[in-house]
Design a protein around this motif. Structure first.
Motif, short mmCIF file in Angstrom:
data_model
loop_
_atom_site.label_atom_id
_atom_site.label_comp_id
_atom_site.label_asym_id
_atom_site.label_seq_id
_atom_site.Cartn_x
_atom_site.Cartn_y
_atom_site.Cartn_z
N SER A 183 0.83 -1.20 0.00
CA SER A 183 0.00 0.00 0.00
C SER A 183 0.87 1.26 0.00
CB SER A 183 -0.91 0.00 1.23
OG SER A 183 -1.62 1.21 1.36
N ALA A 184 1.97 1.22 0.77
CA ALA A 184 2.89 2.35 0.82
C ALA A 184 3.54 2.58 -0.54
CB ALA A 184 3.95 2.11 1.88
N SER A 237 1.18 4.37 -2.77
CA SER A 237 1.09 5.77 -2.37
C SER A 237 2.27 6.57 -2.91
CB SER A 237 1.04 5.87 -0.84
OG SER A 237 1.04 7.22 -0.41
N CYS A 238 3.48 6.00 -2.81
CA CYS A 238 4.68 6.69 -3.31
C CYS A 238 4.61 6.91 -4.82
CB CYS A 238 5.93 5.90 -2.96
SG CYS A 238 6.33 5.89 -1.21
N TYR A 288 0.54 9.56 5.44
CA TYR A 288 1.53 9.09 4.45
C TYR A 288 0.90 8.17 3.41
CZ TYR A 288 4.71 10.40 8.30
OH TYR A 288 5.36 11.04 9.32
N TYR A 289 0.12 7.19 3.86
CA TYR A 289 -0.31 6.10 2.99
C TYR A 289 -1.82 5.97 2.86
CZ TYR A 289 4.53 5.00 4.09
OH TYR A 289 5.88 5.08 4.29
N GLY A 302 -3.72 2.45 4.26
CA GLY A 302 -2.48 2.23 4.99
C GLY A 302 -2.70 2.24 6.49
#
Length: 409
Positions: free
Chosen positions: A89-90, A93-94, A347-348, A352
């Protein structure tokens, strides 16, 4: 080189790599780093280099392991599954961020450090023995606590953080409290589980580390340490069936005496700073809302991100205000929600945050089911970390020493 000789060399090299990761994280949060901001480049570059060497090292040694060895060192499969989903998931997101390459680089180093410390750490330190290796990397933190106390009581500028809070050799009182609390909990575990092994050393280190936490006047770190102590005692009772052996009972009596001495020291310090009540020393107001008022705006920002429209988040560099550079971190206090679960959502995204909560829950279950001393230590650090998560981030950075130490334990 024989198969056994190669394995021992691989594991000794692994110990050096892990020790290097832990050391460079403490340097990055040190007082010296505050005075020379360009060390940000050195710390991040050094961490990335150690992580890369660590991954290459694992690529060489893991194929030589038997299936039994791999299964014995791998964390609970459900825990690993939830962690992999969180990192996936991270990654998504990135990929959707404007500065996707910087966000991806941050996540790559973070994920690799997790693999080295959390997934393969037990194999990499097995030659030296888990407790012996932890001694080697945690005892220096206890010594740093002693150095900080000496500087603080001596009135030295570098050991004090406004307003009169101990930071010792670290960058600020929060980091000093986190590291001293982790060390104090480890020393307590050492005292109760191996009371006949250098008892005076562990008592003194526990006393120094605990005193350092109190002198930081950092409420979250003090509360987290108290929660960790409570959970440690409960887990020992659950694993052993009784709280103490006769020797362990004597050790705990010594700890209670130390606690009494610390309370007297605290009262003395409270009088010196002009406070009439211990509540003032710990920066506690008459009501809870006033006490947490400096955190409420950040938490409200975190709550505002709990929406279906924030499924992918802003990437891990959001806490830097997306202004990270080689010269400095660009850390923006207003971009930090000061809560680990809100930070993950920042962040995510919401997905996340859900996966992070699932990972913590499964990790809790896994440690609760263990019946060995290291399981007790793991649950103790988890309890500390969950309290820490209320007002600070936890397990979310590769540059914060308490995060790396927690992943290893």
């Amino acid at each position: 080189m024989s198969s056994r000789g190669r394995q021992r060399w691989e594991q000794y090299t692994g110990c050096v790599l892990i020790a290097g990761l832990l050391l460079i994280s403490t340097i990055g949060k040190s007082y010296y780093f505050q005075g020379h901001r360009r060390l940000w480049t050195l710390q991040m570059g050094g961490t990335a280099l150690l992580v890369l060497v660590g991954l290459l090292h694992l690529a060489v040694c893991v194929p030589h392991l038997s299936k039994k060895q791999r299964l014995s060192m791998t964390p609970d499969p459900y825990v690993m599954g939830s962690l992999c989903l969180l990192l996936l998931s991270a990654s998504v997101s990135c990929a959707v961020q404007e500065q996707w390459h910087l966000n991806a680089a941050f996540l790559a180093v973070h994920a690799a450090s997790i693999a080295i410390l959390f997934v393969y750490g037990s194999y990499l330190v097995s030659t030296s023995g888990a407790s012996q290796f932890l001694d080697a990397v945690v005892v220096p933190i206890g010594i740093a606590s002693l150095i900080g106390i000496a500087g603080y009581t001596g009135g030295l500028h570098w050991a004090r953080w406004y307003p009169g809070r101990l930071n010792g050799v670290f960058a600020n009182a929060i980091i000093a409290g986190q590291m001293s609390a982790v060390a104090a909990l480890y020393f307590l575990w050492r005292i109760l589980y191996q009371p006949s092994c250098k008892p005076l050393l562990w008592r003194l280190l526990f006393l120094f580390a605990t005193a350092a936490v109190i002198l930081t006047r950092t409420r979250t770190d003090i509360a987290g340490m108290c929660m960790g102590v409570s959970v440690c005692l409960l887990m020992i009772r659950r694993v052993k069936g009784s709280l103490f052996s006769p020797v362990g009972a004597r050790q705990f009596a010594v700890i209670l005496v130390m606690a009494g001495v610390l309370l007297l020291l605290l009262q003395h310090l409270a009088e010196n700073v002009g406070s009439d009540a211990m509540r003032d020393y710990f920066r506690l107001e008459d009501d809870l809302t006033a006490t947490v008022s400096n955190r409420l705006p950040y938490w409200q920002q975190g709550l505002a991100r709990l929406s279906a429209g924030n499924m992918l988040g802003e990437g891990p560099l959001a806490k830097f205000g997306n202004d990270v550079s080689l010269a400095h971190s660009g850390y923006d206090r207003d971009s930090n929600t000061h809560n680990a679960f809100f930070s993950v959502i920042q962040y995510y995204g919401v997905s996340g945050g859900i996966l992070y909560a699932l990972f913590i829950a499964l990790l809790f279950r896994s440690l609760l089911n263990r019946k060995d001393p290291l399981g007790v230590l793991g649950m103790t650090i988890l309890a500390f970390g969950l309290v820490q998560s209320v007002s600070e981030n936890w397990l979310l950075s590769f540059g914060t020493p308490s995060d790396l130490y927690s992943w290893l334990v």
